[in-house]
Design a protein around this motif. Structure first.
Motif, mmCIF file in Angstrom:
data_model
loop_
_atom_site.group_PDB
_atom_site.id
_atom_site.type_symbol
_atom_site.label_atom_id
_atom_site.label_comp_id
_atom_site.label_asym_id
_atom_site.label_seq_id
_atom_site.Cartn_x
_atom_site.Cartn_y
_atom_site.Cartn_z
ATOM 1 N N ALA A 1 3.366 1.067 -11.430
ATOM 2 C CA ALA A 1 3.493 0.479 -10.094
ATOM 3 C C ALA A 1 2.378 -0.527 -9.806
ATOM 4 O O ALA A 1 2.618 -1.530 -9.118
ATOM 5 C CB ALA A 1 3.493 1.578 -9.034
ATOM 6 N N ALA A 2 1.182 -0.279 -10.309
ATOM 7 C CA ALA A 2 0.067 -1.193 -10.035
ATOM 8 C C ALA A 2 0.318 -2.584 -10.624
ATOM 9 O O ALA A 2 0.215 -3.588 -9.902
ATOM 10 C CB ALA A 2 -1.243 -0.603 -10.555
ATOM 11 N N PRO A 3 0.654 -2.718 -11.911
ATOM 12 C CA PRO A 3 0.983 -4.061 -12.412
ATOM 13 C C PRO A 3 2.249 -4.632 -11.787
ATOM 14 O O PRO A 3 2.381 -5.858 -11.675
ATOM 15 C CB PRO A 3 1.133 -3.864 -13.919
ATOM 16 N N LEU A 4 3.173 -3.768 -11.372
ATOM 17 C CA LEU A 4 4.365 -4.252 -10.678
ATOM 18 C C LEU A 4 3.976 -4.931 -9.368
ATOM 19 O O LEU A 4 4.424 -6.052 -9.069
ATOM 20 C CB LEU A 4 5.328 -3.097 -10.423
ATOM 21 N N ALA A 5 3.126 -4.264 -8.587
ATOM 22 C CA ALA A 5 2.663 -4.860 -7.326
ATOM 23 C C ALA A 5 1.896 -6.154 -7.578
ATOM 24 O O ALA A 5 2.075 -7.154 -6.865
ATOM 25 C CB ALA A 5 1.792 -3.862 -6.572
ATOM 26 N N ALA A 6 1.045 -6.153 -8.604
ATOM 27 C CA ALA A 6 0.278 -7.363 -8.926
ATOM 28 C C ALA A 6 1.201 -8.509 -9.327
ATOM 29 O O ALA A 6 0.969 -9.667 -8.960
ATOM 30 C CB ALA A 6 -0.713 -7.057 -10.046
ATOM 31 N N ALA B 1 0.832 -1.200 0.000
ATOM 32 C CA ALA B 1 0.000 0.000 0.000
ATOM 33 C C ALA B 1 0.869 1.252 0.000
ATOM 34 O O ALA B 1 0.583 2.227 -0.718
ATOM 35 C CB ALA B 1 -0.923 -0.011 1.220
ATOM 36 N N ALA B 2 1.943 1.236 0.785
ATOM 37 C CA ALA B 2 2.835 2.393 0.827
ATOM 38 C C ALA B 2 3.513 2.609 -0.523
ATOM 39 O O ALA B 2 3.650 3.749 -0.991
ATOM 40 C CB ALA B 2 3.880 2.195 1.917
ATOM 41 N N GLY B 3 3.929 1.511 -1.170
ATOM 42 C CA GLY B 3 4.566 1.640 -2.473
ATOM 43 C C GLY B 3 3.645 2.232 -3.525
ATOM 44 O O GLY B 3 4.054 3.090 -4.317
ATOM 45 N N LEU B 4 2.392 1.815 -3.516
ATOM 46 C CA LEU B 4 1.425 2.352 -4.482
ATOM 47 C C LEU B 4 1.110 3.815 -4.181
ATOM 48 O O LEU B 4 0.944 4.625 -5.106
ATOM 49 C CB LEU B 4 0.148 1.507 -4.456
ATOM 50 N N ALA B 5 1.029 4.162 -2.910
ATOM 51 C CA ALA B 5 0.755 5.553 -2.544
ATOM 52 C C ALA B 5 1.899 6.464 -2.980
ATOM 53 O O ALA B 5 1.668 7.576 -3.494
ATOM 54 C CB ALA B 5 0.538 5.660 -1.038
ATOM 55 N N LEU B 6 3.128 6.007 -2.809
ATOM 56 C CA LEU B 6 4.282 6.804 -3.230
ATOM 57 C C LEU B 6 4.314 6.954 -4.749
ATOM 58 O O LEU B 6 4.640 8.033 -5.269
ATOM 59 C CB LEU B 6 5.565 6.154 -2.735
ATOM 60 N N ALA B 7 3.975 5.888 -5.464
ATOM 61 C CA ALA B 7 3.932 5.977 -6.918
ATOM 62 C C ALA B 7 2.859 6.955 -7.375
ATOM 63 O O ALA B 7 3.055 7.710 -8.337
ATOM 64 C CB ALA B 7 3.679 4.594 -7.517
ATOM 65 N N ARG C 1 1.932 9.561 -5.822
ATOM 66 C CA ARG C 1 2.465 10.913 -5.618
ATOM 67 C C ARG C 1 3.399 11.322 -6.758
ATOM 68 O O ARG C 1 3.550 12.512 -7.048
ATOM 69 C CB ARG C 1 3.230 10.976 -4.295
ATOM 70 N N ALA C 2 4.018 10.328 -7.390
ATOM 71 C CA ALA C 2 4.933 10.618 -8.493
ATOM 72 C C ALA C 2 4.199 10.890 -9.793
ATOM 73 O O ALA C 2 4.826 11.303 -10.779
ATOM 74 C CB ALA C 2 5.912 9.459 -8.683
ATOM 75 N N GLY C 3 2.894 10.637 -9.836
ATOM 76 C CA GLY C 3 2.108 10.922 -11.034
ATOM 77 C C GLY C 3 1.391 9.695 -11.567
ATOM 78 O O GLY C 3 1.740 8.558 -11.249
ATOM 79 N N ARG C 4 0.384 9.936 -12.395
ATOM 80 C CA ARG C 4 -0.403 8.836 -12.949
ATOM 81 C C ARG C 4 0.411 7.865 -13.786
ATOM 82 O O ARG C 4 0.189 6.650 -13.707
ATOM 83 C CB ARG C 4 -1.559 9.414 -13.775
ATOM 84 N N PRO C 5 1.350 8.353 -14.635
ATOM 85 C CA PRO C 5 2.145 7.375 -15.406
ATOM 86 C C PRO C 5 2.912 6.414 -14.502
ATOM 87 O O PRO C 5 3.014 5.224 -14.799
ATOM 88 C CB PRO C 5 3.094 8.261 -16.218
ATOM 89 N N ALA C 6 3.446 6.933 -13.390
ATOM 90 C CA ALA C 6 4.181 6.070 -12.462
ATOM 91 C C ALA C 6 3.249 5.067 -11.793
ATOM 92 O O ALA C 6 3.581 3.885 -11.652
ATOM 93 C CB ALA C 6 4.892 6.920 -11.405
ATOM 94 N N LEU C 7 2.071 5.510 -11.391
ATOM 95 C CA LEU C 7 1.113 4.599 -10.765
ATOM 96 C C LEU C 7 0.655 3.531 -11.751
ATOM 97 O O LEU C 7 0.429 2.370 -11.371
ATOM 98 C CB LEU C 7 -0.086 5.372 -10.234
ATOM 99 N N GLY D 1 10.874 4.098 -12.771
ATOM 100 C CA GLY D 1 11.748 5.265 -12.692
ATOM 101 C C GLY D 1 11.645 6.154 -13.912
ATOM 102 O O GLY D 1 11.678 7.386 -13.808
ATOM 103 N N ALA D 2 11.481 5.529 -15.086
ATOM 104 C CA ALA D 2 11.372 6.303 -16.315
ATOM 105 C C ALA D 2 10.072 7.105 -16.362
ATOM 106 O O ALA D 2 10.065 8.294 -16.699
ATOM 107 C CB ALA D 2 11.466 5.380 -17.523
ATOM 108 N N THR D 3 8.961 6.454 -16.032
ATOM 109 C CA THR D 3 7.670 7.143 -16.113
ATOM 110 C C THR D 3 7.539 8.219 -15.034
ATOM 111 O O THR D 3 6.933 9.261 -15.270
ATOM 112 C CB THR D 3 6.516 6.140 -15.965
ATOM 113 N N ALA D 4 8.117 7.973 -13.862
ATOM 114 C CA ALA D 4 8.063 8.993 -12.813
ATOM 115 C C ALA D 4 8.875 10.221 -13.206
ATOM 116 O O ALA D 4 8.483 11.355 -12.915
ATOM 117 C CB ALA D 4 8.584 8.421 -11.489
#
Length: 310
Positions: A123-128, A106-112, A114-120, A158-161
Motif C-alpha cells: 500500500a505504501a508504494p501504491l500511495a506514493a 492516510a485512511a488507506g494506509l491505516a487500513l492496509a 490493519r491488514a498486516g505488514r505485507p499489505a502495508l 489484495g493478494a498480500t492481505a
C-alpha cells in the motif's frame, strides 16, 4: 411557509454539494476497485477473509484520494478545457479537494496496516505512485506506466492481505496493468482528440488479453477448479464481456478519434476493469469471487449514466 422554503433550499444545497463531490471522486468508478483485491486474493488459493475486506477498503480510499488529487492538480487546465468540473466551476474549493486527498491517503494506509505488514508494504508504494502520477508524471511519457503500476499494485494488495505473498498474483497483476496502460494511453487525448493509433493499439491489447483469459486451468498463473466445465464457461462469458465493454468504444474512437468518442472509449475501458477482474478470479479457480465481482458491473453502468467516470 418561509421555513419550508428555507428547508427546501438547504436540501437543494446539500444535494448540489453531494453531486459535486460525487463528480470530483467519480463515484461510479468505485465499482471497478473491489475486484482488484478479490482477483488478487483468488491467486493465493485462499478464500477472502477479513484482511481481504481491509484491503478492499484501503484500495477504495487510495483510489478516491487519487481522484481528488487529480482534479486539484488539473484545476488550471480544467478551467480552460472542462470548466464544468467541480473545482473550476467553484462548487468545491481546491483546498477541500487537497485535504480530502490527504485524509483518504492516510485512511488507506491505516487500513492496509490493519491488514498486516505485507499489505502495508504494498500500500505504501501504491500511495506514493498515486501521488507521483497526479503531481508529476501524468503529462510525461512515464504517465501511463505509472498508472498501470498503481493498478497492478492494487491487485497485489489484495493478494498480500489475504495470503501474505505477492508472488502468485504477479501474472494477474501484469494482465490488469497491461489493460490499464492501454486505457491510460488513450485517455491522454480525451479532451482534444488525436490519432487513431492509441485506440487501435488498445483494441489489439484487448483482444490479446481476452485470449489469455480463456486459457484453461493448469496454464502458468492459474489454479485448477473443482468445476472445470463451469469455470471454462464463466471465463468465456467474462472474456466476451470484457471485449464488448472495452473493444466496441475503442473501435469507434479508432474510426473517429474525436474528444466525445475518445472519452467514451476511456469510460468503456474503465468499466471493462470489472469483467477483466472477474475473469482473472475465475481463471484462478475462484468462481464465487468472479461472480461477486461481475455483479458490480450493472451498478457501475447505471451510475455512470448520472456521473461521468472520466
Amino acid at each position: 411557509m418561509a421555513r419550508a422554503g428555507a428547508g427546501a433550499g438547504a436540501g437543494a444545497g446539500a444535494g448540489a454539494r453531494a453531486r459535486a463531490w460525487a463528480e470530483l471522486l467519480r463515484l461510479p468508478a468505485l465499482f471497478t476497485v473491489p475486484g482488484d483485491a478479490l482477483a488478487g486474493a483468488a491467486t493465493t488459493g485462499n478464500r477472502p477473509n477479513p484482511r481481504t475486506l481491509l484491503a478492499i477498503a484501503s484500495s477504495l480510499c487510495l483510489y478516491e484520494a487519487g481522484m481528488a488529487l487529480n482534479d486539484w492538480a488539473d484545476r488550471t487546465e480544467d478551467a480552460l478545457e472542462r470548466p464544468h468540473r467541480p473545482l473550476p466551476s467553484g462548487r468545491i474549493h481546491p483546498s477541500a479537494a487537497l485535504v480530502a486527498a490527504g485524509t483518504l491517503t492516510a485512511a488507506g494506509l491505516a487500513l492496509a496496516a490493519r491488514a498486516g505488514r505485507p499489505a502495508l508494504a504494498v500500500a505504501a508504494p501504491l500511495a506514493a505512485t498515486v501521488w507521483a502520477y497526479d503531481l508529476a508524471l501524468k503529462r510525461t511519457p512515464a504517465g501511463p506506466a505509472a498508472m498501470a503500476t498503481a493498478r497492478g499494485l492494487d491487485l497485489l494488495l489484495g493478494a498480500t492481505a489475504t495470503g501474505g505473498s505477492a508472488r502468485p498474483a504477479l501474472p494477474a497483476a501484469l494482465t490488469l496493468a497491461t489493460h490499464t496502460l492501454a486505457v491510460t494511453t488513450v485517455s491522454r487525448d480525451e479532451t482534444r482528440g488525436g490519432s487513431p493509433l492509441a485506440p487501435l493499439a488498445a483494441l489489439a491489447t484487448t483482444g490479446t488479453l481476452a485470449w489469455t483469459l480463456t486459457r484453461p486451468p493448469g496454464a502458468p498463473g492459474t489454479a485448477p477448479s473443482r468445476y472445470p466445465a463451469a469455470a471454462s464457461s464463466v471465463r468465456t462469458v467474462l472474456a466476451a464481456a470484457f471485449v464488448t465493454t472495452s473493444g466496441r468504444p475503442l473501435l469507434h474512437a479508432a474510426l473517429n478519434p474525436s474528444p466525445p468518442l475518445t472519452q467514451r472509449a476511456v469510460g468503456g475501458g474503465i468499466r471493462a476493469m470489472i469483467p477483466l477482474q472477474a475473469a482473472l478470479a475465475a481463471r484462478s479457480g475462484a468462481l464465487t469471487s468472479a461472480l461477486l465481482t461481475a455483479a458490480l458491473a450493472p451498478a457501475a453502468r447505471r451510475f455512470a449514466r448520472k456521473v461521468s467516470v472520466t
